[in-house]
Design a protein around this motif. Structure first.
Motif, mmCIF file in Angstrom:
data_model
loop_
_atom_site.group_PDB
_atom_site.id
_atom_site.type_symbol
_atom_site.label_atom_id
_atom_site.label_comp_id
_atom_site.label_asym_id
_atom_site.label_seq_id
_atom_site.Cartn_x
_atom_site.Cartn_y
_atom_site.Cartn_z
ATOM 1 N N PRO A 66 0.884 -1.352 -0.099
ATOM 2 C CA PRO A 66 -0.060 -0.073 0.032
ATOM 3 C C PRO A 66 0.830 1.226 0.007
ATOM 4 O O PRO A 66 2.038 1.171 0.453
ATOM 5 C CB PRO A 66 -0.653 -0.134 1.401
ATOM 6 C CG PRO A 66 -0.722 -1.566 1.675
ATOM 7 C CD PRO A 66 0.643 -1.842 1.246
ATOM 8 N N GLY A 67 0.287 2.151 -0.794
ATOM 9 C CA GLY A 67 0.843 3.719 -0.549
ATOM 10 C C GLY A 67 0.328 4.328 0.626
ATOM 11 O O GLY A 67 -0.372 3.377 1.498
ATOM 12 N N MET A 68 0.280 5.657 0.865
ATOM 13 C CA MET A 68 -0.349 6.184 1.864
ATOM 14 C C MET A 68 -2.010 5.924 1.863
ATOM 15 O O MET A 68 -2.640 6.168 0.915
ATOM 16 C CB MET A 68 -0.237 7.907 1.738
ATOM 17 C CG MET A 68 -0.814 8.433 2.835
ATOM 18 S SD MET A 68 -0.288 10.137 3.032
ATOM 19 C CE MET A 68 1.443 10.236 3.288
ATOM 20 N N THR A 69 -2.445 5.436 2.689
ATOM 21 C CA THR A 69 -3.977 4.896 3.068
ATOM 22 C C THR A 69 -4.629 5.586 3.963
ATOM 23 O O THR A 69 -4.096 5.916 5.198
ATOM 24 C CB THR A 69 -3.806 3.502 3.122
ATOM 25 O OG1 THR A 69 -3.081 2.728 2.438
ATOM 26 C CG2 THR A 69 -5.180 2.856 3.187
ATOM 27 N N ALA A 70 -5.605 5.933 3.802
ATOM 28 C CA ALA A 70 -6.617 6.700 4.640
ATOM 29 C C ALA A 70 -7.121 5.727 5.905
ATOM 30 O O ALA A 70 -8.232 5.214 5.763
ATOM 31 C CB ALA A 70 -7.662 7.128 4.044
ATOM 32 N N SER A 106 1.910 14.292 9.825
ATOM 33 C CA SER A 106 1.350 15.417 9.931
ATOM 34 C C SER A 106 0.632 15.858 8.684
ATOM 35 O O SER A 106 0.863 15.148 7.674
ATOM 36 C CB SER A 106 2.413 16.582 10.008
ATOM 37 O OG SER A 106 3.365 16.522 8.944
ATOM 38 N N ASP A 107 -0.023 16.814 8.636
ATOM 39 C CA ASP A 107 -0.854 17.420 7.367
ATOM 40 C C ASP A 107 0.253 17.724 6.338
ATOM 41 O O ASP A 107 -0.090 17.559 5.193
ATOM 42 C CB ASP A 107 -1.781 18.381 7.653
ATOM 43 C CG ASP A 107 -2.989 18.178 8.533
ATOM 44 O OD1 ASP A 107 -3.141 16.897 8.502
ATOM 45 O OD2 ASP A 107 -3.516 18.928 9.026
ATOM 46 N N ASP A 157 0.604 16.216 2.685
ATOM 47 C CA ASP A 157 0.670 17.003 1.390
ATOM 48 C C ASP A 157 1.805 16.770 0.660
ATOM 49 O O ASP A 157 1.619 16.586 -0.847
ATOM 50 C CB ASP A 157 0.361 18.386 1.791
ATOM 51 C CG ASP A 157 -1.162 19.016 2.453
ATOM 52 O OD1 ASP A 157 -1.674 18.153 2.241
ATOM 53 O OD2 ASP A 157 -1.084 19.885 2.963
ATOM 54 N N ILE A 158 2.963 16.878 1.047
ATOM 55 C CA ILE A 158 4.187 16.579 0.222
ATOM 56 C C ILE A 158 4.051 15.285 -0.188
ATOM 57 O O ILE A 158 4.523 15.069 -1.719
ATOM 58 C CB ILE A 158 5.510 16.855 1.155
ATOM 59 C CG1 ILE A 158 5.455 18.072 1.675
ATOM 60 C CG2 ILE A 158 6.844 16.222 0.362
ATOM 61 C CD1 ILE A 158 6.449 18.643 2.411
ATOM 62 N N PRO A 218 0.668 10.387 -8.642
ATOM 63 C CA PRO A 218 0.190 11.011 -9.756
ATOM 64 C C PRO A 218 -1.547 10.990 -9.660
ATOM 65 O O PRO A 218 -2.149 11.673 -10.242
ATOM 66 C CB PRO A 218 0.483 9.849 -11.013
ATOM 67 C CG PRO A 218 1.802 9.458 -10.529
ATOM 68 C CD PRO A 218 1.920 9.490 -9.048
ATOM 69 N N LEU A 219 -2.098 10.001 -8.896
ATOM 70 C CA LEU A 219 -3.647 10.065 -8.484
ATOM 71 C C LEU A 219 -3.971 10.793 -7.571
ATOM 72 O O LEU A 219 -5.106 10.942 -7.421
ATOM 73 C CB LEU A 219 -4.067 8.431 -8.213
ATOM 74 C CG LEU A 219 -3.896 7.542 -9.447
ATOM 75 C CD1 LEU A 219 -4.433 6.037 -8.918
ATOM 76 C CD2 LEU A 219 -4.346 7.878 -10.789
ATOM 77 N N LYS A 220 -3.033 11.607 -6.867
ATOM 78 C CA LYS A 220 -3.290 12.872 -6.016
ATOM 79 C C LYS A 220 -4.442 12.677 -4.660
ATOM 80 O O LYS A 220 -4.881 13.456 -4.491
ATOM 81 C CB LYS A 220 -3.741 13.779 -6.959
ATOM 82 C CG LYS A 220 -2.795 14.491 -8.009
ATOM 83 C CD LYS A 220 -1.746 15.110 -7.451
ATOM 84 C CE LYS A 220 -0.856 15.591 -8.606
ATOM 85 N NZ LYS A 220 0.580 15.886 -7.727
ATOM 86 N N ARG A 221 -4.199 11.446 -4.466
ATOM 87 C CA ARG A 221 -4.963 11.080 -2.975
ATOM 88 C C ARG A 221 -4.565 9.870 -2.463
ATOM 89 O O ARG A 221 -3.812 9.118 -2.846
ATOM 90 C CB ARG A 221 -6.440 10.849 -3.509
ATOM 91 C CG ARG A 221 -6.789 9.432 -4.322
ATOM 92 C CD ARG A 221 -8.012 9.411 -4.598
ATOM 93 N NE ARG A 221 -8.337 7.961 -5.261
ATOM 94 C CZ ARG A 221 -8.511 6.895 -5.174
ATOM 95 N NH1 ARG A 221 -8.260 6.546 -3.581
ATOM 96 N NH2 ARG A 221 -8.699 5.797 -5.877
#
Length: 264
Positions: free
Chosen positions: A186-190, A199-200, A204-205, A211-214
Protein backbone atom coordinates in the motif's frame (compact mmCIF):
# COMPACT_ATOMS: atom_id res chain seq x y z
CA UNK A 1 -18.48 -14.93 -4.45
CA UNK A 2 -14.91 -15.65 -5.58
CA UNK A 3 -13.94 -16.99 -2.14
CA UNK A 4 -16.91 -19.23 -1.44
CA UNK A 5 -16.01 -22.41 0.50
CA UNK A 6 -12.60 -20.97 1.41
CA UNK A 7 -11.34 -20.32 4.93
CA UNK A 8 -9.24 -17.24 5.55
CA UNK A 9 -7.21 -15.96 8.49
CA UNK A 10 -6.34 -12.26 8.73
CA UNK A 11 -4.02 -10.94 11.43
CA UNK A 12 -4.41 -7.56 13.14
CA UNK A 13 -7.83 -7.12 11.59
CA UNK A 14 -9.96 -4.95 13.87
CA UNK A 15 -9.30 -1.71 12.02
CA UNK A 16 -7.82 -0.12 8.92
CA UNK A 17 -6.59 -2.32 6.11
CA UNK A 18 -7.01 -5.54 8.08
CA UNK A 19 -10.68 -4.88 8.80
CA UNK A 20 -11.31 -3.90 5.17
CA UNK A 21 -9.79 -7.21 4.06
CA UNK A 22 -12.03 -9.17 6.44
CA UNK A 23 -15.09 -7.30 5.14
CA UNK A 24 -14.14 -7.91 1.49
CA UNK A 25 -13.39 -11.60 2.02
CA UNK A 26 -16.69 -12.07 3.89
CA UNK A 27 -18.62 -10.41 1.06
CA UNK A 28 -16.95 -12.79 -1.39
CA UNK A 29 -18.17 -15.82 0.55
CA UNK A 30 -15.18 -16.86 2.66
CA UNK A 31 -15.32 -17.97 6.25
CA UNK A 32 -13.00 -15.38 7.77
CA UNK A 33 -11.16 -15.56 11.08
CA UNK A 34 -10.23 -12.23 12.61
CA UNK A 35 -6.95 -12.82 14.44
CA UNK A 36 -6.95 -10.14 17.11
CA UNK A 37 -5.71 -9.30 20.58
CA UNK A 38 -8.87 -7.43 21.60
CA UNK A 39 -11.18 -10.41 21.44
CA UNK A 40 -14.34 -8.73 22.75
CA UNK A 41 -14.06 -5.86 20.31
CA UNK A 42 -13.28 -8.24 17.46
CA UNK A 43 -16.35 -10.30 18.34
CA UNK A 44 -18.52 -7.17 18.18
CA UNK A 45 -17.23 -6.46 14.69
CA UNK A 46 -17.75 -10.08 13.67
CA UNK A 47 -21.32 -10.03 14.97
CA UNK A 48 -22.08 -6.96 12.87
CA UNK A 49 -20.73 -8.58 9.72
CA UNK A 50 -22.55 -11.82 10.45
CA UNK A 51 -25.86 -9.96 10.73
CA UNK A 52 -25.21 -8.76 7.19
CA UNK A 53 -24.76 -12.32 5.98
CA UNK A 54 -21.06 -12.87 6.58
CA UNK A 55 -19.31 -15.84 8.15
CA UNK A 56 -16.79 -14.18 10.44
CA UNK A 57 -15.19 -15.71 13.52
CA UNK A 58 -12.57 -14.60 16.01
CA UNK A 59 -9.32 -16.17 17.13
CA UNK A 60 -6.79 -14.86 19.64
CA UNK A 61 -3.64 -13.29 18.26
CA UNK A 62 -0.86 -11.36 19.96
CA UNK A 63 1.96 -10.48 17.57
CA UNK A 64 4.46 -10.35 20.44
CA UNK A 65 3.63 -13.87 21.68
CA UNK A 66 5.50 -16.43 19.59
CA UNK A 67 3.11 -19.24 20.56
CA UNK A 68 0.08 -17.42 19.13
CA UNK A 69 1.04 -18.01 15.51
CA UNK A 70 0.78 -21.77 15.65
CA UNK A 71 -2.15 -21.72 18.05
CA UNK A 72 -4.30 -19.50 15.83
CA UNK A 73 -3.68 -21.78 12.83
CA UNK A 74 -4.40 -24.84 14.98
CA UNK A 75 -7.69 -23.30 16.11
CA UNK A 76 -8.78 -22.68 12.53
CA UNK A 77 -7.83 -26.20 11.50
CA UNK A 78 -9.69 -27.74 14.45
CA UNK A 79 -12.85 -25.79 13.68
CA UNK A 80 -12.82 -25.78 9.87
CA UNK A 81 -10.56 -28.62 8.82
CA UNK A 82 -8.72 -26.48 6.27
CA UNK A 83 -6.98 -23.13 5.88
CA UNK A 84 -6.94 -21.71 2.36
CA UNK A 85 -5.83 -18.09 2.83
CA UNK A 86 -3.53 -16.32 5.28
CA UNK A 87 -3.11 -12.57 5.28
CA UNK A 88 -0.10 -11.42 7.29
CA UNK A 89 -1.36 -7.91 7.93
CA UNK A 90 0.31 -7.03 11.22
CA UNK A 91 3.04 -4.41 11.13
CA UNK A 92 4.19 -1.69 13.45
CA UNK A 93 6.45 1.33 13.64
CA UNK A 94 6.80 4.43 15.77
CA UNK A 95 7.59 7.38 13.49
CA UNK A 96 8.62 9.49 16.48
CA UNK A 97 11.42 7.07 17.37
CA UNK A 98 12.04 5.32 14.04
CA UNK A 99 13.84 8.09 12.18
CA UNK A 100 17.15 8.30 10.30
CA UNK A 101 20.21 6.09 10.58
CA UNK A 102 21.77 8.75 12.79
CA UNK A 103 18.78 9.42 15.00
CA UNK A 104 17.33 5.94 15.53
CA UNK A 105 18.45 3.91 18.54
CA UNK A 106 19.54 0.35 17.90
CA UNK A 107 16.90 -0.94 20.33
CA UNK A 108 14.15 0.72 18.30
CA UNK A 109 15.55 -0.64 15.03
CA UNK A 110 16.01 -4.16 16.40
CA UNK A 111 12.60 -4.33 18.09
CA UNK A 112 10.78 -3.10 14.99
CA UNK A 113 12.45 -5.69 12.77
CA UNK A 114 11.93 -8.39 15.37
CA UNK A 115 8.15 -8.11 15.56
CA UNK A 116 7.48 -7.11 11.94
CA UNK A 117 9.51 -9.98 10.50
CA UNK A 118 8.38 -12.45 13.14
CA UNK A 119 4.74 -11.73 12.35
CA UNK A 120 5.28 -12.82 8.74
CA UNK A 121 7.81 -15.60 9.32
CA UNK A 122 5.96 -17.41 12.10
CA UNK A 123 2.55 -16.90 10.53
CA UNK A 124 3.78 -18.25 7.21
CA UNK A 125 5.61 -21.15 8.82
CA UNK A 126 2.46 -22.26 10.64
CA UNK A 127 0.26 -21.79 7.58
CA UNK A 128 2.47 -23.85 5.26
CA UNK A 129 2.02 -26.85 7.51
CA UNK A 130 -1.76 -26.46 7.33
CA UNK A 131 -1.96 -25.70 3.60
CA UNK A 132 0.16 -28.50 2.16
CA UNK A 133 -2.97 -30.33 1.07
CA UNK A 134 -4.45 -29.05 -1.21
CA UNK A 135 -2.53 -25.76 -1.25
CA UNK A 136 -3.40 -22.17 -0.47
CA UNK A 137 -2.61 -18.48 -0.76
CA UNK A 138 -0.44 -16.42 1.59
CA UNK A 139 -0.66 -12.65 1.22
CA UNK A 140 1.78 -10.34 2.95
CA UNK A 141 0.83 -6.71 3.50
CA UNK A 142 4.07 -4.83 2.91
CA UNK A 143 4.42 -1.12 2.07
CA UNK A 144 5.60 1.22 -0.66
CA UNK A 145 8.30 2.05 1.89
CA UNK A 146 9.89 -1.27 0.93
CA UNK A 147 10.74 -0.08 -2.56
CA UNK A 148 11.04 3.70 -2.14
CA UNK A 149 13.58 4.87 0.47
CA UNK A 150 12.24 7.52 2.84
CA UNK A 151 13.93 10.33 4.76
CA UNK A 152 12.93 8.61 8.01
CA UNK A 153 11.58 5.30 9.40
CA UNK A 154 14.74 3.37 8.64
CA UNK A 155 13.57 0.33 10.61
CA UNK A 156 10.10 0.19 9.07
CA UNK A 157 11.42 0.50 5.51
CA UNK A 158 14.03 -2.18 6.14
CA UNK A 159 11.49 -4.57 7.64
CA UNK A 160 9.10 -4.16 4.72
CA UNK A 161 11.88 -4.70 2.17
CA UNK A 162 12.77 -7.91 4.00
CA UNK A 163 9.11 -8.97 3.89
CA UNK A 164 9.12 -8.54 0.11
CA UNK A 165 12.12 -10.85 -0.14
CA UNK A 166 10.50 -13.31 2.27
CA UNK A 167 7.46 -13.29 -0.02
CA UNK A 168 9.57 -14.39 -2.98
CA UNK A 169 11.42 -17.00 -0.92
CA UNK A 170 8.12 -18.44 0.28
CA UNK A 171 6.78 -18.55 -3.27
CA UNK A 172 9.82 -20.51 -4.43
CA UNK A 173 10.03 -22.85 -1.45
CA UNK A 174 6.31 -23.56 -0.94
CA UNK A 175 5.32 -23.74 -4.59
CA UNK A 176 5.84 -27.50 -4.54
CA UNK A 177 2.80 -27.72 -2.24
CA UNK A 178 0.65 -25.53 -4.51
CA UNK A 179 1.00 -22.71 -2.00
CA UNK A 180 1.20 -19.25 -3.53
CA UNK A 181 2.67 -16.22 -1.82
CA UNK A 182 2.32 -12.61 -2.93
CA UNK A 183 2.67 -9.18 -1.36
CA UNK A 184 0.53 -6.05 -1.51
CA UNK A 185 2.39 -2.77 -1.04
CA UNK A 186 0.00 0.00 0.00
CA UNK A 187 0.89 3.61 -0.49
CA UNK A 188 -0.43 6.22 1.89
CA UNK A 189 -3.82 4.90 2.99
CA UNK A 190 -6.65 6.71 4.76
CA UNK A 191 -6.48 4.87 8.08
CA UNK A 192 -6.50 6.03 11.69
CA UNK A 193 -2.81 5.16 11.96
CA UNK A 194 -1.96 7.61 9.16
CA UNK A 195 -4.15 10.30 10.66
CA UNK A 196 -2.62 9.83 14.11
CA UNK A 197 1.05 9.60 13.14
CA UNK A 198 1.61 11.78 10.07
CA UNK A 199 1.33 15.54 9.91
CA UNK A 200 -0.84 17.35 7.38
CA UNK A 201 2.30 18.88 5.89
CA UNK A 202 3.90 15.47 5.35
CA UNK A 203 0.73 14.08 3.78
CA UNK A 204 0.53 17.03 1.40
CA UNK A 205 4.13 16.58 0.29
CA UNK A 206 3.66 12.81 -0.14
CA UNK A 207 0.57 13.28 -2.28
CA UNK A 208 2.41 15.76 -4.50
CA UNK A 209 4.49 12.78 -5.63
CA UNK A 210 1.40 10.61 -6.24
CA UNK A 211 -0.03 10.90 -9.76
CA UNK A 212 -3.54 9.97 -8.59
CA UNK A 213 -3.37 12.83 -6.05
CA UNK A 214 -5.08 11.11 -3.12
CA UNK A 215 -4.67 8.53 -0.43
CA UNK A 216 -5.81 4.97 -1.00
CA UNK A 217 -9.00 3.74 0.59
CA UNK A 218 -8.54 0.64 2.77
CA UNK A 219 -11.08 -1.07 0.52
CA UNK A 220 -8.75 -0.60 -2.45
CA UNK A 221 -5.96 -2.45 -0.65
CA UNK A 222 -8.46 -5.15 0.27
CA UNK A 223 -9.40 -5.53 -3.40
CA UNK A 224 -5.79 -6.40 -4.28
CA UNK A 225 -5.67 -8.93 -1.43
CA UNK A 226 -8.95 -10.45 -2.65
CA UNK A 227 -7.46 -10.94 -6.10
CA UNK A 228 -4.42 -12.77 -4.76
CA UNK A 229 -6.68 -14.88 -2.55
CA UNK A 230 -8.96 -15.94 -5.39
CA UNK A 231 -8.63 -18.61 -8.04
CA UNK A 232 -8.28 -15.81 -10.59
CA UNK A 233 -4.68 -15.65 -9.32
CA UNK A 234 -4.19 -19.41 -9.31
CA UNK A 235 -1.02 -19.12 -11.40
CA UNK A 236 0.31 -15.95 -9.78
CA UNK A 237 2.98 -16.22 -7.12
CA UNK A 238 6.01 -14.30 -5.89
CA UNK A 239 4.56 -10.99 -7.06
CA UNK A 240 5.11 -7.64 -5.34
CA UNK A 241 2.12 -5.46 -6.20
CA UNK A 242 2.27 -1.74 -5.45
CA UNK A 243 -1.15 -0.25 -4.73
CA UNK A 244 0.09 3.29 -4.28
CA UNK A 245 -1.51 5.51 -6.89
CA UNK A 246 1.73 5.65 -8.86
CA UNK A 247 3.80 7.03 -6.00
CA UNK A 248 7.48 7.24 -6.98
CA UNK A 249 6.93 6.58 -10.69
CA UNK A 250 7.68 10.09 -11.86
CA UNK A 251 10.92 12.01 -12.16
CA UNK A 252 12.34 13.03 -8.77
CA UNK A 253 11.19 16.61 -9.47
CA UNK A 254 7.69 15.50 -10.52
CA UNK A 255 5.91 17.09 -7.55
CA UNK A 256 7.65 20.44 -7.93
CA UNK A 257 7.05 20.55 -11.67
CA UNK A 258 3.37 19.77 -11.28
CA UNK A 259 2.92 22.36 -8.54
CA UNK A 260 4.59 25.00 -10.68
CA UNK A 261 2.70 24.04 -13.84
CA UNK A 262 6.03 23.70 -15.62
CA UNK A 263 6.34 21.87 -18.93
CA UNK A 264 9.46 20.98 -20.86
Amino acid sequence: MNLENKTALVTASTRGIGLAIVQRFAKEGATVYMAARRMEYAQQLADEMNKAGGKVKVVHFDAYDDSCYQSMVDTVMQQEGHLDILVNNFGTSNPREDRTMEDTDWDVFRDTLDVDLKSVFLGTKAAIGAMKTPGGSIINISSIAATTPDISQVAYGTSKAAIDQMTKLTAVQAGQYNIRCNAVLPGMTATDAVKDNLSDAFRDIFLKQTPLKRMAKPEEIAAAAAYFASDDAAFVTGQILEVAGGFGLGTPVYGDLMAAGTKR
